[in-house]
Design an enzyme around this catalytic site. Structure first.
Site, PDB file in Angstrom:
ATOM      1  N   LEU A  21       0.865  -1.176   0.000  1.00 22.92           N
ATOM      2  CA  LEU A  21       0.000   0.000   0.000  1.00 22.92           C
ATOM      3  C   LEU A  21       0.900   1.225   0.000  1.00 22.92           C
ATOM      4  O   LEU A  21       2.004   1.190   0.547  1.00 22.92           O
ATOM      5  CB  LEU A  21      -0.893   0.027   1.246  1.00 22.92           C
ATOM      6  CG  LEU A  21      -1.979  -1.043   1.380  1.00 22.92           C
ATOM      7  CD1 LEU A  21      -2.668  -0.933   2.748  1.00 22.92           C
ATOM      8  CD2 LEU A  21      -3.008  -0.945   0.263  1.00 22.92           C
ATOM      9  N   ASP A  22       0.427   2.314  -0.583  1.00 24.56           N
ATOM     10  CA  ASP A  22       1.186   3.561  -0.559  1.00 24.56           C
ATOM     11  C   ASP A  22       1.435   4.014   0.880  1.00 24.56           C
ATOM     12  O   ASP A  22       0.657   3.704   1.782  1.00 24.56           O
ATOM     13  CB  ASP A  22       0.418   4.685  -1.276  1.00 24.56           C
ATOM     14  CG  ASP A  22       0.314   4.463  -2.767  1.00 24.56           C
ATOM     15  OD1 ASP A  22       1.027   3.594  -3.293  1.00 24.56           O
ATOM     16  OD2 ASP A  22      -0.492   5.167  -3.400  1.00 24.56           O
ATOM     17  N   ARG A  23       2.463   4.783   1.066  1.00 28.61           N
ATOM     18  CA  ARG A  23       2.817   5.303   2.381  1.00 28.61           C
ATOM     19  C   ARG A  23       1.628   5.968   3.075  1.00 28.61           C
ATOM     20  O   ARG A  23       1.391   5.775   4.266  1.00 28.61           O
ATOM     21  CB  ARG A  23       3.946   6.316   2.249  1.00 28.61           C
ATOM     22  CG  ARG A  23       4.555   6.732   3.572  1.00 28.61           C
ATOM     23  CD  ARG A  23       5.474   7.926   3.402  1.00 28.61           C
ATOM     24  NE  ARG A  23       4.700   9.153   3.523  1.00 28.61           N
ATOM     25  CZ  ARG A  23       5.132  10.254   4.129  1.00 28.61           C
ATOM     26  NH1 ARG A  23       6.337  10.292   4.631  1.00 28.61           N
ATOM     27  NH2 ARG A  23       4.372  11.310   4.192  1.00 28.61           N
ATOM     28  N   THR A  36      -1.611   5.600   2.416  1.00 22.09           N
ATOM     29  CA  THR A  36      -2.849   4.829   2.410  1.00 22.09           C
ATOM     30  C   THR A  36      -2.901   3.961   3.661  1.00 22.09           C
ATOM     31  O   THR A  36      -1.899   3.367   4.054  1.00 22.09           O
ATOM     32  CB  THR A  36      -2.929   3.944   1.153  1.00 22.09           C
ATOM     33  OG1 THR A  36      -2.828   4.769  -0.010  1.00 22.09           O
ATOM     34  CG2 THR A  36      -4.238   3.178   1.093  1.00 22.09           C
ATOM     35  N   HIS A  45      -0.653   3.469  -7.857  1.00 22.61           N
ATOM     36  CA  HIS A  45      -1.376   4.750  -7.765  1.00 22.61           C
ATOM     37  C   HIS A  45      -2.652   4.769  -8.609  1.00 22.61           C
ATOM     38  O   HIS A  45      -3.167   5.842  -8.928  1.00 22.61           O
ATOM     39  CB  HIS A  45      -0.478   5.923  -8.171  1.00 22.61           C
ATOM     40  CG  HIS A  45       0.631   6.201  -7.209  1.00 22.61           C
ATOM     41  ND1 HIS A  45       1.576   7.184  -7.429  1.00 22.61           N
ATOM     42  CD2 HIS A  45       0.970   5.643  -6.022  1.00 22.61           C
ATOM     43  CE1 HIS A  45       2.441   7.204  -6.426  1.00 22.61           C
ATOM     44  NE2 HIS A  45       2.093   6.272  -5.561  1.00 22.61           N
TER      45      HIS A  45
END
Length: 244
Positions: free
Chosen positions: A64-66, A68, A162
């Site tokens: 997961l993105d930082r 999120t 993304h």
């Protein structure tokens, strides 16, 4: 918002599901899953506390993105990790995200079919709409509206980097707090309003899939409530893209 390195107790408190093959943890926003080239806090550095008696810590099977938050799946041993990797690779795992977006779509449900490619070599992971890029499909459903914002359940059918952030921005309703593709934090506060709400993993042919939901994090509460969320997790747990 930078999140400090989770202590063993803090990471243990974030375990949402545990069985012999995997863990699902509730990732906090503001911390990367991997150790970056510059070091600093990262989720992997806390995984030793999640061994539960096994000889090795669990490992990531997706990311997961930082910024999120929400459901993150870890494999507990090599064979389990290999099986989980295949499920993710072949899009067998269903993921539902909650997003609060600025403005919002005019209809109540739909899909976004916009191919994505890398923005440029310098920006690494950053993406852009690109007709020659990788096919990318997102299904979405409106869960609520208010205050010039919309609360969406979003299901990425493909798993591009993304993807949800670019798809929302390209549709004219960027995710609140998106400092890359949207209008960035307002008043120095909100983190990205994107939360991996639910994950459904078909681990066994003979058993129902494992379904895990992560509670809405505190930084989403104000804007979710503005869009009609009551804060009652039990009543909204199944409020996903495929809900009737």
């Amino acid at each position: 918002m930078d999140t400090p390195q989770p202590t063993p107790d803090e990471i243990l408190s974030r375990v949402l599901h545990r069985d012999g093959l995997m863990l699902v943890i509730d990732k906090p926003a503001g911390i990367p899953v991997h150790r970056g080239p510059k070091g600093g806090p990262n989720l992997e550095a806390s995984f030793d506390a999640l061994r539960y008696g096994l000889p090795r810590p669990p490992v990531l099977v997706h990311r997961l993105d930082r910024d999120t938050s929400g459901c993150l799946v870890l494999g507990r041993h090599r064979k389990a990790t290999a099986s989980l990797n295949l499920l993710f690779k072949h899009s067998k795992v269903s993921k539902t995200y909650w997003a609060v977006v600025e403005g919002g779509p005019s209809s109540d449900e739909g899909e976004i079919d916009i191919a994505l490619g890398r923005l440029n070599e310098e920006r690494g992971w950053w993406q852009k709409p690109d007709p020659n890029g990788f096919p990318s499909l997102t299904k979405w459903k409106v869960l609520g509206r208010g205050n010039g914002m919309t609360w969406l359940a979003m299901e990425p059918i493909t798993g591009r980097t993304h993807q949800l952030r670019v798809h929302c921005a390209a549709s004219g309703w960027p995710i609140v707090g998106d400092n890359i593709y949207g209008n960035g934090p307002r008043f120095g506060e909100p983190t990205l309003h994107l939360h991996a709400r639910e994950i459904v993993i078909p681990l066994s042919k003979n058993k129902p899939p494992v379904r895990v939901a992560a509670p809405a994090p505190a930084h989403l509460h104000e804007r979710l409530r503005a869009c009609g969320w009551t804060g009652n997790e039990a009543s909204t747990q199944e409020a996903g893209v495929s809900a009737e």
